[in-house]
Design a protein around this motif. Structure first.
Motif, short mmCIF file in Angstrom:
data_model
loop_
_atom_site.label_atom_id
_atom_site.label_comp_id
_atom_site.label_asym_id
_atom_site.label_seq_id
_atom_site.Cartn_x
_atom_site.Cartn_y
_atom_site.Cartn_z
N HIS B 175 5.75 -10.48 -14.61
CA HIS B 175 6.03 -9.56 -15.61
C HIS B 175 5.41 -10.20 -17.13
O HIS B 175 4.93 -9.58 -17.94
CB HIS B 175 7.58 -9.43 -15.80
CG HIS B 175 8.11 -8.55 -14.70
ND1 HIS B 175 9.45 -9.04 -13.85
CD2 HIS B 175 7.53 -7.36 -13.67
CE1 HIS B 175 9.78 -8.06 -12.98
NE2 HIS B 175 8.49 -7.24 -12.78
N ARG B 195 7.97 -1.02 -16.65
CA ARG B 195 8.79 0.02 -15.68
C ARG B 195 8.02 1.27 -16.05
O ARG B 195 7.52 2.07 -15.21
CB ARG B 195 10.28 0.05 -15.90
CG ARG B 195 11.03 -1.39 -15.43
CD ARG B 195 10.80 -1.91 -14.10
NE ARG B 195 11.40 -2.91 -13.77
CZ ARG B 195 11.03 -3.56 -12.83
NH1 ARG B 195 10.02 -3.34 -12.12
NH2 ARG B 195 11.82 -4.92 -12.78
N ALA B 199 5.08 3.44 -14.18
CA ALA B 199 5.51 4.79 -13.21
C ALA B 199 4.41 5.83 -13.91
O ALA B 199 3.96 6.77 -13.23
CB ALA B 199 6.94 5.14 -14.16
N ARG B 202 1.23 5.33 -11.94
CA ARG B 202 1.14 5.86 -10.66
C ARG B 202 1.25 7.23 -10.41
O ARG B 202 0.83 8.15 -9.73
CB ARG B 202 2.56 5.46 -9.94
CG ARG B 202 2.57 3.95 -9.58
CD ARG B 202 3.97 3.42 -9.36
NE ARG B 202 3.98 2.17 -8.95
CZ ARG B 202 5.14 1.29 -9.06
NH1 ARG B 202 6.11 1.72 -9.43
NH2 ARG B 202 4.85 0.05 -8.62
N LEU B 211 5.77 6.62 -3.23
CA LEU B 211 5.25 5.58 -2.44
C LEU B 211 4.24 5.09 -2.80
O LEU B 211 3.13 5.41 -1.90
CB LEU B 211 5.47 6.00 -1.03
CG LEU B 211 7.06 6.01 -0.30
CD1 LEU B 211 6.94 6.89 1.01
CD2 LEU B 211 7.53 4.67 -0.15
N PRO B 212 3.95 4.24 -3.64
CA PRO B 212 2.67 4.10 -4.16
C PRO B 212 1.87 3.01 -3.09
O PRO B 212 2.23 2.14 -2.41
CB PRO B 212 2.92 3.03 -5.49
CG PRO B 212 4.16 2.57 -5.39
CD PRO B 212 4.89 3.82 -4.59
N LYS B 213 0.52 2.92 -3.12
CA LYS B 213 -0.16 2.64 -2.27
C LYS B 213 -1.11 1.47 -2.91
O LYS B 213 -1.62 0.36 -2.27
CB LYS B 213 -1.43 3.39 -1.46
CG LYS B 213 -0.55 4.56 -0.54
CD LYS B 213 -0.78 3.70 1.00
CE LYS B 213 -0.04 4.89 1.92
NZ LYS B 213 1.40 5.15 1.76
N ILE B 216 1.48 -1.79 -6.56
CA ILE B 216 2.76 -2.02 -5.72
C ILE B 216 3.73 -3.06 -6.62
O ILE B 216 3.28 -4.13 -7.38
CB ILE B 216 2.23 -3.17 -4.35
CG1 ILE B 216 1.32 -2.30 -3.52
CG2 ILE B 216 3.61 -3.44 -3.86
CD1 ILE B 216 1.95 -1.05 -2.86
N THR B 217 4.85 -2.83 -6.60
CA THR B 217 6.18 -3.31 -7.08
C THR B 217 6.30 -4.94 -6.12
O THR B 217 6.61 -4.71 -5.11
CB THR B 217 7.17 -2.69 -7.36
OG1 THR B 217 6.73 -1.65 -8.27
CG2 THR B 217 8.48 -3.61 -8.06
N PRO B 219 9.30 -7.09 -5.89
CA PRO B 219 10.84 -6.99 -6.55
C PRO B 219 10.98 -8.44 -6.86
O PRO B 219 10.81 -9.50 -6.43
CB PRO B 219 11.54 -6.89 -5.38
CG PRO B 219 10.91 -5.82 -4.43
CD PRO B 219 9.37 -6.50 -4.58
N GLY B 220 11.39 -8.46 -8.33
CA GLY B 220 12.05 -9.65 -8.90
C GLY B 220 10.96 -10.71 -9.38
O GLY B 220 11.10 -11.62 -10.15
N TYR B 223 3.92 -7.37 -10.47
CA TYR B 223 3.15 -6.31 -9.72
C TYR B 223 1.93 -6.79 -9.11
O TYR B 223 1.34 -7.91 -9.50
CB TYR B 223 2.65 -5.36 -10.69
CG TYR B 223 4.00 -4.33 -11.57
CD1 TYR B 223 4.49 -3.29 -10.82
CD2 TYR B 223 4.29 -4.87 -12.32
CE1 TYR B 223 5.62 -2.82 -11.25
CE2 TYR B 223 5.66 -4.34 -13.22
CZ TYR B 223 5.99 -3.19 -12.52
OH TYR B 223 7.19 -2.57 -12.96
#
Lengths: 893, 228
Positions: B175, B195, B199, B202, B211-213, B216-217, B219-220, B223
């Motif tokens: 991030h 965020r 969004a 996407r 459901l992005p291909k 990709i996120t 988590p924590g 990207y």
């Protein structure tokens, strides 16, 4: 109570004593009447015998006095090198206590038990070194002469005229397991002396004519024999007690000795100790504190006396009361003392008569069934100070000067106004002055002022003036009355003043105790209590205070932050010793007196929990009274620490029970979950190792796939357990940030990935859903757990739906399937740890749902399960939305 | 592509090292092993590996410290091995200069994919002006984004984000790294910008934005732009 039956307490005490002795090293004392009887020789001889038996013997300290036969015996023994101590520019040799403790032999030889150490080593006296060696479990052989026993020192001085300075307390004899008397007739000893076997020739003559006179030696020999006999008698009694042989039991008598601030008391104490030992009786040393003040010297003497009494085995009692005889008798009756020991009065009979008899007379008169022993003191030490008739309070010369000046000033004033005012009034003004002097300067100056003002009044103002003559009988009466009133009132005022001071002192002390007790009872944490204790003790004793706490049986080397006393290496050393030995050390004590602070162990039933250190700003000895107060404070602080420790222990026990319960459940429930994947992995891996199975490539692939799946299952289990323990321990930290819920759902599905298999999955997430503040990783974990749960308990053809909406200020996220659903009675219980709906397939850990609920609740939300119509399960997460997300900025490009 | 590529593995677990050696050598890489952080630093100086795989939990020193010392003198790609709970460790490592991370347990396929990405980044000095991924084409020279032949309108911020991700295709960006590069250093804590903009991207670029291909996120962490 029948006399011939063993008293259970005495029996218990005897057995405890026995047990203590077994842990401690054994002490054997080689004991003689004088130097030169062959104690050292006998000790070395015995040591050689032990060595021949295979005992590990070392010499701690042996003084041969250059006697050839003794020196030859030292040859084949290991000698611990002596330590060198610098003292006032010269280097002296002392026994190296630490080296002995470190060497840890079975038996160590220490000559001359009564020796006084050079200042700077740990203990001032050698016998204290020996006690420490014994406590380390090492046996000791030592030597001593009879004149060195504290209780015999007086008698020795009376017989030989020599004051013995190096003494050991009689209790050391009680400590000894074995005593060997090295006896020699006085004639033989003198012969040995003459042969130069005791002293070098030039000293022989003086010695033979002084100490080694036949008369002296005979008396000393008798003392030695008697001491040994007493000791044997004692041992026999003890033996009978332990073996439960009926016999004349300990009399149960108790002696009471009255102790005061006089040097004579020391003799009384010794006398009583001897008597108590022979009678096998307990004894009390009682000091009655009156309202009068003691001079500093008296206070030192008193403290010394009471310490001596305690060292000699007395129970020390201090009590308050102005009527000494009545108070003494009171204590005697309360404590059941059948005999009171007092000193013969040394005051003039006249004074006693004025006071209605001496204290001894009063005690004897009121004693009833109690026996009273009146012991004569040595006249040289008992003469009271000449100038001070009443020693309760002393005033310094300046105060007398001020009193005289005041009287002079009043007289000058009177000369000015004498023409206008009658001489009777002048007398009243004088009286006033005397009273004021009594209030501010004390009794002595008041008496002086009374006398001088009476004279001045008579000479200057009473007719005929400027003569000491008095013409009228009335005036004579007036003058006499004036003098007596001045004397009496002055005395009374001074007394009230002292009492007031005493009362204030007591009140202050009580207040301090009360405050400490109160604060310890109400304080929330230990730090607050310790801070308060440090402040109180520091104020009352006018000193700096440090508290060192123990952790895991080791003393912390850094004082508690509230401490005001800074500690260097030496101070820490004293504190460490006090902690390890459970005894007070440091300034004005027997151990490490070179330290500037005094260190008291904080004792509890569970042992020492720390150390309290006190350094007085003015380096003076604590009085007995102050010592008792300090002891009380220390106990109070120890109590608080103990309470805190017990609280912690109780808390720990509860936690332990709880976690034990959890672990039992865990073990029962997951041993299966653990074993299944492990069995799969080891089975598949051994299959891969087997050539026959592994040669087929499809077999290989299948087995490898099995290993992979099983490993993933194990991994999930471990992760669940970790999450659970984080949740349970309360150490879960939410990292709240603004999250895109759709992104979060997507990430969770992505992570589940192929695990969902053929199940169709639909995400219904409107793009205009606001950002929500939550911990992305944890809520994603919740969704993963819910999906995992669905996957475990639904057929592979199930349709899975995820949706997210904002409803009534809440974010609602649902995970749904169209599988068989959850039996209604199980809908709440599935969130319990390790709960499994009966009849369902295994595969989960029994923790996933429980963790998920915990995580959602940590966010202030709820997680519920419900059934759908016609069939299927639905998990509903509700999270409060809170504030609107902050605005978003375009990048400045 | 894997010809002559040397990989230094710094891990104290003998099983992990063996498994890595077998997998990597099977794919044609040369493997050098180091057991401790200190040894790892020495080995990397001696052998000049092309890629370093570094375990964050080492017995002698913190993996992060090893990374810091390596970064003092070399830009060799470093792939971090870490455990799931340690998001902060991963982020710290990435911000310190690690190129990628793998969460234990991981599969050989994942590892090899990460290594390929890392190698690509070291080898392709100059950025290809044309980026293609499925139906999406981005002409970096002309700032033109087309999806299935049609031009997609992106705001300048969206385009800047996309270009940054394309420049680091396959790599995870934290991030902070993204915020710093696009918005500037004073915005490194405004993760909600990401965020919102991801969004939006996407919505405009992904077939199924839920459901992005591609975008990709992690988590924590951050990207990653993934190219099939």
């Amino acid at each position: 109570m029948s006399e011939n039956r063993p008293d259970p307490d005495a029996l218990l005490a005897a057995i405890q004593d026995q047990e203590q002795r077994q842990r401690r090293g054994k002490l054997k004392v080689f004991f003689g009447m004088a130097a030169g009887v062959g104690k050292t020789y006998a000790m070395l001889d015995a040591a050689h015998m032990r060595k021949a038996e295979g005992v590990n013997v070392v010499v701690g300290y042996v003084e041969t006095h250059n006697r050839a036969e003794t020196e030859s015996l030292l040859d084949r023994l290991e000698i611990i090198p002596r330590q060198k101590v610098e003292y006032r520019g010269t280097t002296l040799e002392e026994m190296d206590l630490d080296a002995i403790l470190q060497r840890k032999p079975e038996l160590v030889l220490v000559d001359e038990l009564a020796h006084t150490n050079v200042p700077g080593v740990r203990h001032p006296k050698r016998y204290q070194d020996v006690v420490e060696i014994l406590e380390a479990g090492i046996n000791v052989y030592t030597t001593i002469n009879v004149q060195h026993f504290e209780s015999r020192a007086d008698t020795v001085r009376q017989i030989t005229g020599i004051t013995v300075h190096e003494t050991v307390p009689d209790s050391i004899i009680d400590l000894a397991d074995e005593i060997e008397l090295i006896d020699l007739s006085p004639e033989d000893l003198r012969k040995r002396l003459a042969e130069g076997k005791v002293y070098v020739p030039e000293k022989v003559e003086t010695a033979a004519n002084n100490f080694f006179r036949v008369g002296n030696l005979t008396a000393l020999r008798e003392m030695a024999l008697r001491l040994t006999a007493e000791r044997v008698d004692h041992q026999l009694q003890n033996y009978m007690q332990i073996k439960r042989i009926a016999g004349p039991w300990k009399s149960g008598e108790r002696l009471l000795v009255a102790v005061g601030p006089s040097p004579f008391s020391e003799q009384l104490i010794r006398w009583t100790r001897r008597m108590a030992y022979n009678l096998e009786a307990d004894w009390l040393a009682v000091y009655v504190e009156t309202s009068g003040m003691l001079t500093p010297e008296q206070r030192v003497t008193l403290t010394h006396n009471l310490e001596l009494a305690r060292d000699l085995g007395a129970e020390v009692v201090t009590t308050a009361g102005d009527d000494i005889p009545a108070t003494l008798l009171n204590v005697a009756r309360q404590r059941n003392a059948a005999q009171i020991v007092m000193g013969k009065p040394v005051h003039s009979p006249l004074r006693d008569a004025l006071r209605g008899g001496s204290p001894v007379d009063k005690v004897v008169r009121a004693s009833g069934s109690i026996d009273v022993f009146v012991v004569t003191g040595n006249p040289t030490t008992t003469r009271p100070p000449l100038f001070n008739l009443d020693t309760r309070q002393t005033s310094n010369p300046t105060q007398y000067g001020i009193a005289l000046t005041a009287v002079g000033a009043v007289t000058l004033g009177h000369l000015i106004i004498s023409d206008i005012v009658s001489y009777e009034l002048l007398g009243l003004i004088y009286l006033m002055a005397v009273l004021l002097i009594a209030v501010y300067l004390g009794r002595g100056p008041a008496v002086l002022a009374a006398a001088t003002s009476a004279l001045a009044w008579n000479f200057l103002f009473i007719e005929p003036r400027f003569t000491f003559e008095i013409s009228r009988a009335q005036d004579l009466l007036l003058l006499l009355l004036f003098f007596f009133i001045a004397l009496f009132a002055g005395n009374l005022t001074a007394r009230i003043r002292t009492q007031e001071r005493q009362a204030r002192h007591n009140a202050e002390r009580n207040m301090a105790l009360y405050t400490l007790a109160h604060e310890t009872a109400s304080a929330v944490d230990m730090d607050a209590v310790l801070r308060s204790a440090v402040a109180q003790i520091g104020r009352i004793f006018n000193g700096d205070v440090a508290i060192l706490l123990a952790k895991d049986d080791a003393l912390s080397q850094t004082p508690h932050p509230s401490s005001t006393l800074t500690m260097d290496e030496r101070e820490l050393g004293a504190a460490q010793w006090a902690f390890e030995n459970g005894r007070t050390a440091g300034r004005h004590t027997d151990t490490l007196p070179a330290a500037s602070g005094r260190y008291l162990p904080l004792r509890t039933s569970a042992g020492s929990v720390g150390i309290l250190g006190l350094r007085l700003r003015e380096d003076e000895r604590l009085t007995f009274d102050q010592e008792a107060l300090l002891e009380t404070f220390t106990n109070q602080v120890a109590l608080v620490i103990e309470r805190e420790m017990l609280d912690q222990a109780a808390e720990q026990a509860t936690m332990l029970r709880e976690s034990e319960r959890l672990y039992t459940a865990l073990l029962n429930s997951i041993s299966h979950e653990l074993r299944t994947p492990i069995a799969t992995i080891s089975g598949a891996a051994s299959g891969l190792l087997n050539l026959a199975t592994a040669s087929d490539s499809s077999n290989r692939a299948a087995l490898a796939q099995d290993i992979l799946t099983a490993a993933e299952r194990l991994n999930r289990l471990v992760e669940n357990l970790l999450d659970m323990s984080r949740l349970e321990s309360g150490r879960l930290m939410l990292k709240r940030e603004w999250c895109d819920v759709c992104d979060l759902l997507g990430a969770a599905v992505q992570r589940m990935g192929i695990a969902l298999g053929e199940r169709r999955l639909q995400i219904d997430c409107p793009p205009d859903l606001p950002l929500v503040q939550m911990d992305f990783v944890l809520i994603e974990q919740v969704i993963v757990n819910l999906l995992d749960n669905i996957r475990n308990y639904t057929p592979t053809t199930t349709q899975v739906d995820l949706d997210a909406r904002v409803i009534e200020g809440n974010l609602r996220v649902r995970a749904m399937d169209d599988g068989p659903g959850i039996p209604n009675e199980e809908i709440e219980r599935i969130f319990d740890k390790f709960h499994r709906v009966p009849g369902t397939p295994t595969g989960g850990t029994g923790l996933g749902l429980s963790i998920s609920r915990g995580l959602v609740e940590a966010h202030g939300g709820t997680l519920k399960a419900e059934n759908r119509t016609p069939h299927g399960a639905c998990f509903v997460i509700q999270l409060p939305l809170g504030a609107a997300p902050p605005p978003v900025k375009e990048a400045a490009l | 592509m894997s010809e002559g590529v040397h990989i230094l593995v710094i891990d104290d677990e003998v099983q992990i090292r063996r498994f890595l050696r077998i997998s990597l050598e099977a794919s044609g890489y040369h493997v050098i092993e180091a057991v401790t952080g200190g040894e790892g630093i020495t080995r990397s100086a001696q052998h000049r590996p092309d890629i370093i795989i570094l375990d964050l939990g080492l017995p002698d020193m913190d993996g992060l410290e090893v990374l810091r010392r390596l970064r003092e003198w070399t830009a060799t790609p470093v792939i971090i091995l870490s455990v799931r709970d340690d998001d902060q460790g991963k982020v710290a490592a990435l911000d310190t200069g690690a190129d990628d991370y793998l969460t234990k347990p991981f599969s050989t396929d994942e590892l090899l994919a990460r290594i390929r990405v890392a190698i690509r980044h070291t080898q392709s000095e100059a950025q290809e002006p044309l980026f293609r991924c499925g139906d999406l084409t981005v002409d970096l020279a002309r700032r033109l984004v087309t999806l299935r032949g049609e031009t997609v309108k992106l705001t300048p911020t969206e385009y800047a984000l996309l270009r940054l991700m394309i420049q680091h295709t396959g790599k995870v960006l934290t991030h902070q790294q993204i915020l710093r590069a696009v918005w500037g250093p004073e915005y490194v804590h405004e993760t909600h910008y990401l965020r919102v903009y991801f969004a939006q991207l996407r919505q405009k670029l992904e077939d199924n934005p839920a459901l992005p291909k591609m975008l990709i996120t992690e988590p924590g962490v951050g990207y990653r732009l993934v190219v099939e």
